[in-house]
Design a protein around this motif. Structure first.
Motif, PDB file in Angstrom:
ATOM      1  N   ALA A   1       0.851  -1.190   0.000  1.00 34.92           N
ATOM      2  CA  ALA A   1       0.000   0.000   0.000  1.00 34.92           C
ATOM      3  C   ALA A   1       0.885   1.237   0.000  1.00 34.92           C
ATOM      4  O   ALA A   1       2.049   1.190   0.419  1.00 34.92           O
ATOM      5  CB  ALA A   1      -0.935   0.013   1.207  1.00 34.92           C
ATOM      6  N   MET A   2       0.326   2.348  -0.457  1.00 36.70           N
ATOM      7  CA  MET A   2       1.090   3.589  -0.509  1.00 36.70           C
ATOM      8  C   MET A   2       0.157   4.763  -0.258  1.00 36.70           C
ATOM      9  O   MET A   2      -0.938   4.837  -0.835  1.00 36.70           O
ATOM     10  CB  MET A   2       1.765   3.742  -1.872  1.00 36.70           C
ATOM     11  CG  MET A   2       2.557   5.027  -2.044  1.00 36.70           C
ATOM     12  SD  MET A   2       3.499   4.996  -3.605  1.00 36.70           S
ATOM     13  CE  MET A   2       4.042   6.709  -3.715  1.00 36.70           C
ATOM     14  N   VAL A   3       0.576   5.654   0.611  1.00 36.68           N
ATOM     15  CA  VAL A   3      -0.185   6.875   0.865  1.00 36.68           C
ATOM     16  C   VAL A   3       0.110   7.864  -0.260  1.00 36.68           C
ATOM     17  O   VAL A   3       1.275   8.174  -0.525  1.00 36.68           O
ATOM     18  CB  VAL A   3       0.184   7.499   2.227  1.00 36.68           C
ATOM     19  CG1 VAL A   3      -0.682   8.731   2.492  1.00 36.68           C
ATOM     20  CG2 VAL A   3       0.024   6.480   3.348  1.00 36.68           C
ATOM     21  N   ILE A   4      -0.935   8.339  -0.936  1.00 37.64           N
ATOM     22  CA  ILE A   4      -0.721   9.277  -2.040  1.00 37.64           C
ATOM     23  C   ILE A   4      -1.307  10.658  -1.752  1.00 37.64           C
ATOM     24  O   ILE A   4      -1.174  11.563  -2.575  1.00 37.64           O
ATOM     25  CB  ILE A   4      -1.278   8.731  -3.368  1.00 37.64           C
ATOM     26  CG1 ILE A   4      -2.795   8.588  -3.334  1.00 37.64           C
ATOM     27  CG2 ILE A   4      -0.613   7.405  -3.719  1.00 37.64           C
ATOM     28  CD1 ILE A   4      -3.390   8.250  -4.702  1.00 37.64           C
TER      29      ILE A   4
ATOM     30  N   GLU B   1       3.153  10.651   8.478  1.00 35.87           N
ATOM     31  CA  GLU B   1       3.901  11.593   9.323  1.00 35.87           C
ATOM     32  C   GLU B   1       5.060  12.230   8.571  1.00 35.87           C
ATOM     33  O   GLU B   1       5.468  13.355   8.875  1.00 35.87           O
ATOM     34  CB  GLU B   1       4.407  10.909  10.597  1.00 35.87           C
ATOM     35  CG  GLU B   1       5.285   9.703  10.362  1.00 35.87           C
ATOM     36  CD  GLU B   1       4.514   8.398  10.447  1.00 35.87           C
ATOM     37  OE1 GLU B   1       5.078   7.412  10.967  1.00 35.87           O
ATOM     38  OE2 GLU B   1       3.345   8.367  10.003  1.00 35.87           O
ATOM     39  N   PHE B   2       5.604  11.544   7.571  1.00 34.34           N
ATOM     40  CA  PHE B   2       6.667  12.121   6.753  1.00 34.34           C
ATOM     41  C   PHE B   2       6.106  13.084   5.712  1.00 34.34           C
ATOM     42  O   PHE B   2       6.702  14.122   5.424  1.00 34.34           O
ATOM     43  CB  PHE B   2       7.475  11.014   6.071  1.00 34.34           C
ATOM     44  CG  PHE B   2       8.177  10.092   7.021  1.00 34.34           C
ATOM     45  CD1 PHE B   2       8.750  10.577   8.185  1.00 34.34           C
ATOM     46  CD2 PHE B   2       8.257   8.734   6.772  1.00 34.34           C
ATOM     47  CE1 PHE B   2       9.409   9.739   9.079  1.00 34.34           C
ATOM     48  CE2 PHE B   2       8.910   7.883   7.652  1.00 34.34           C
ATOM     49  CZ  PHE B   2       9.476   8.387   8.806  1.00 34.34           C
ATOM     50  N   ILE B   3       4.962  12.746   5.144  1.00 33.81           N
ATOM     51  CA  ILE B   3       4.315  13.651   4.189  1.00 33.81           C
ATOM     52  C   ILE B   3       3.984  14.975   4.858  1.00 33.81           C
ATOM     53  O   ILE B   3       4.144  16.050   4.259  1.00 33.81           O
ATOM     54  CB  ILE B   3       3.044  13.002   3.613  1.00 33.81           C
ATOM     55  CG1 ILE B   3       3.410  11.793   2.758  1.00 33.81           C
ATOM     56  CG2 ILE B   3       2.234  14.006   2.792  1.00 33.81           C
ATOM     57  CD1 ILE B   3       2.215  10.984   2.289  1.00 33.81           C
ATOM     58  N   GLY B   4       3.564  14.934   6.099  1.00 40.36           N
ATOM     59  CA  GLY B   4       3.170  16.142   6.811  1.00 40.36           C
ATOM     60  C   GLY B   4       4.293  17.117   7.083  1.00 40.36           C
ATOM     61  O   GLY B   4       4.037  18.237   7.535  1.00 40.36           O
TER      62      GLY B   4
ATOM     63  N   TYR C   1       9.094   7.676  -1.896  1.00 45.65           N
ATOM     64  CA  TYR C   1       8.980   8.287  -3.220  1.00 45.65           C
ATOM     65  C   TYR C   1       8.608   9.755  -3.049  1.00 45.65           C
ATOM     66  O   TYR C   1       7.643  10.081  -2.349  1.00 45.65           O
ATOM     67  CB  TYR C   1       7.900   7.577  -4.049  1.00 45.65           C
ATOM     68  CG  TYR C   1       7.572   8.294  -5.337  1.00 45.65           C
ATOM     69  CD1 TYR C   1       8.292   8.021  -6.498  1.00 45.65           C
ATOM     70  CD2 TYR C   1       6.571   9.267  -5.392  1.00 45.65           C
ATOM     71  CE1 TYR C   1       8.015   8.704  -7.675  1.00 45.65           C
ATOM     72  CE2 TYR C   1       6.289   9.942  -6.566  1.00 45.65           C
ATOM     73  CZ  TYR C   1       7.007   9.666  -7.701  1.00 45.65           C
ATOM     74  OH  TYR C   1       6.749  10.343  -8.862  1.00 45.65           O
ATOM     75  N   PHE C   2       9.387  10.642  -3.671  1.00 43.93           N
ATOM     76  CA  PHE C   2       9.049  12.067  -3.672  1.00 43.93           C
ATOM     77  C   PHE C   2       9.901  12.768  -4.720  1.00 43.93           C
ATOM     78  O   PHE C   2      10.852  12.197  -5.271  1.00 43.93           O
ATOM     79  CB  PHE C   2       9.255  12.707  -2.294  1.00 43.93           C
ATOM     80  CG  PHE C   2      10.691  12.756  -1.816  1.00 43.93           C
ATOM     81  CD1 PHE C   2      11.442  13.912  -1.948  1.00 43.93           C
ATOM     82  CD2 PHE C   2      11.277  11.656  -1.211  1.00 43.93           C
ATOM     83  CE1 PHE C   2      12.758  13.974  -1.497  1.00 43.93           C
ATOM     84  CE2 PHE C   2      12.586  11.693  -0.757  1.00 43.93           C
ATOM     85  CZ  PHE C   2      13.325  12.859  -0.901  1.00 43.93           C
ATOM     86  N   THR C   3       9.540  13.997  -5.022  1.00 47.42           N
ATOM     87  CA  THR C   3      10.303  14.797  -5.979  1.00 47.42           C
ATOM     88  C   THR C   3      10.882  16.023  -5.285  1.00 47.42           C
ATOM     89  O   THR C   3      10.386  16.465  -4.245  1.00 47.42           O
ATOM     90  CB  THR C   3       9.428  15.268  -7.159  1.00 47.42           C
ATOM     91  OG1 THR C   3       8.394  16.126  -6.657  1.00 47.42           O
ATOM     92  CG2 THR C   3       8.816  14.094  -7.895  1.00 47.42           C
ATOM     93  N   VAL C   4      11.929  16.564  -5.901  1.00 48.05           N
ATOM     94  CA  VAL C   4      12.554  17.792  -5.431  1.00 48.05           C
ATOM     95  C   VAL C   4      12.732  18.725  -6.621  1.00 48.05           C
ATOM     96  O   VAL C   4      13.267  18.310  -7.664  1.00 48.05           O
ATOM     97  CB  VAL C   4      13.924  17.524  -4.779  1.00 48.05           C
ATOM     98  CG1 VAL C   4      14.635  18.835  -4.462  1.00 48.05           C
ATOM     99  CG2 VAL C   4      13.763  16.712  -3.503  1.00 48.05           C
TER     100      VAL C   4
ATOM    101  N   ASN D   1       5.390  15.113  -2.684  1.00 43.29           N
ATOM    102  CA  ASN D   1       5.057  13.730  -3.038  1.00 43.29           C
ATOM    103  C   ASN D   1       3.984  13.656  -4.116  1.00 43.29           C
ATOM    104  O   ASN D   1       3.558  12.560  -4.490  1.00 43.29           O
ATOM    105  CB  ASN D   1       4.592  12.947  -1.799  1.00 43.29           C
ATOM    106  CG  ASN D   1       3.249  13.426  -1.265  1.00 43.29           C
ATOM    107  OD1 ASN D   1       3.045  14.626  -1.095  1.00 43.29           O
ATOM    108  ND2 ASN D   1       2.346  12.507  -0.979  1.00 43.29           N
ATOM    109  N   THR D   2       3.530  14.818  -4.647  1.00 43.68           N
ATOM    110  CA  THR D   2       2.444  14.796  -5.625  1.00 43.68           C
ATOM    111  C   THR D   2       2.791  15.480  -6.951  1.00 43.68           C
ATOM    112  O   THR D   2       1.924  15.601  -7.817  1.00 43.68           O
ATOM    113  CB  THR D   2       1.176  15.468  -5.052  1.00 43.68           C
ATOM    114  OG1 THR D   2       1.454  16.832  -4.734  1.00 43.68           O
ATOM    115  CG2 THR D   2       0.694  14.742  -3.803  1.00 43.68           C
TER     116      THR D   2
END
Length: 421
Positions: A150-153, A183-186, A358-361, A378-379
């Motif tokens: 699963a993955m939080v999107i 918690e990391f997305i936040g 997974y994320f972008t910079v 992340n989006t």
């Protein structure tokens, strides 16, 4: 939700299993729009079905996407709200039957830019994607669709916070590996990212403060008041509405008079303010890079070159310049030995502190050679929609990115690609 919850719930009797509504999906609809196909006939057919009450849930979600692609975000969100009130599980098209792997994406009820556009990454992968929209006032389903990972999107935007909180509460007992923990997305919001990444050698990220409209008005009366917000804050400053992306509302303000003029054109109540860092290259051009980090490893996504500081890929007019495209091609072909090697230590430390799978910079290079961070997200969209006749070098590069993402899913699921079925 206990670790054995998925298997036990899937075999319970008397518990209705919510169906997974089939949809065209964001990737296919966006690609059709980008290719110049007129989505309005499909819109008219689906809106007629919505009005007469015969529309299927997947068709309704597609209708919401089409409305947003046609520029009517308000209508799109209203349609989505109606659909999600009674149905939360949706399945995207899969390139293989049976699928090579199954992923469950945990999304928030928000606009099409505020959930990870994961369909673009998986479109040709043979991985089955099911999306569960996590609704704050709707209970978790008694039955979860079978999935290997699963993955939080959902993003860190305000309208996703309730969904992230709900996912965070369930995350410790999720029955399968769960990627991109909430918690990391936040921690990705602009005013938090500086504190997270500050002090990394070879990395520059200006401190960003969230200010109210009233605070900005006060700053327009005195330049010295800037230092009260952040020690390094002085004119010129960068300002943008909180929650904005893709340069919307972004401006460089050179003095106090510019603040009043800016506010006269923007009605928002909250803004981000940071110091301006001049990243102009010796040739007078500005260069913005998008890097995607997958399981801690960096991959080139794009390079935008322009004669303006407020640059993103769409305003750089890359398609109109063969010279710019040659530079982007070289950037991609030499990325591992060039850009990634120059900033290896900074990128590694950045990936560890952010902690996402997974994320972008979005970033640049300063005149001193440091990595200048604009945003981590992340989006942000990672796609293969650029015309291959104009951007032939992007086809193998994006395939490399997609393959890396798929390989990560297999590793995290514990099912090697050759064994998955």
């Amino acid at each position: 939700m206990r670790p054995e919850a998925e298997s036990s719930l899937s075999h319970r009797t008397g518990v209705p299993r919510p169906g997974c509504a089939e949809r065209i999906g964001l990737a296919r609809l966006t690609k059709a729009a980008e290719a110049g196909h007129d989505l309005r006939p499909l819109w008219r057919r689906l809106i007629a079905r919505l009005l007469d009450g015969t529309i299927e849930a997947g068709e309704g979600l597609d209708l919401s996407v089409i409305a947003q692609l046609l520029g009517d975000k308000e209508a799109g969100l209203a349609i989505q709200h109606t659909i999600l009130a009674s149905h939360q599980l949706f399945r995207s098209p899969c390139a293989a039957r049976p699928p090579g792997l199954r992923i469950l994406a945990l999304a928030a009820s928000t606009d099409i830019g505020s959930n990870t556009p994961i369909e673009f990454l998986l479109e040709r992968s043979g991985i089955e994607l099911t999306t569960l929209y996590v609704m704050p006032n709707v209970a978790w389903p008694d039955w979860l669709p079978p999935h290997d990972v699963a993955m939080v999107i959902a993003s860190d935007s305000d309208d996703c916070r309730a969904a992230l909180d709900k996912i965070a509460h369930a995350a410790p007992n999720w029955p399968r590996p769960l990627l991109n923990l909430p918690e990391f997305i936040g921690r990705l919001d602009r005013d938090k990212l500086h504190g997270l990444l500050g002090g990394i050698e070879g990395l520059v990220i200006p401190q960003t403060r969230c200010v109210t409209r009233e605070q900005l008005l006060e700053l327009s009366q005195s330049a010295s008041a800037l230092s009260g917000l952040a020690p390094d804050l002085a004119f010129p400053v960068i300002v943008r509405p909180r929650g904005s992306h893709a340069g919307k509302g972004l401006a460089k303000l050179d003095d106090t008079n510019a603040i009043e003029e800016y506010l006269s054109e923007h009605a928002e109540d909250l803004f981000f303010v940071s110091r301006f860092v001049d990243y102009q290259s010796d040739d007078g051009l500005f260069r913005k890079y998008r890097i995607v980090l997958i399981d801690g490893q960096p991959y080139a996504c794009h390079l935008a070159v322009a004669d303006r500081w407020d640059i993103w890929y769409m305003n750089a007019q890359m398609a109109a310049s063969a010279e710019k495209r040659r530079e982007e091609e070289t950037f991609m072909e030499t990325f591992d030995a060039g850009f990634a090697e120059r900033h290896r230590a900074a990128l590694s430390a950045l990936a560890k502190r952010i902690g996402l799978d997974y994320f972008t910079v979005d970033c640049a290079e300063t005149s001193e050679g440091s990595l200048l961070i604009f945003e981590a997200d992340n989006t942000a969209i990672v796609h293969d929609m650029d015309p291959p006749d104009i951007f032939p070098y992007k086809v193998p590069q994006m395939r490399k990115v997609f393959d890396a993402f798929v390989a990560m899913l297999h590793r995290r699921s514990g099912r090697p690609a050759e064994a998955a079925a």
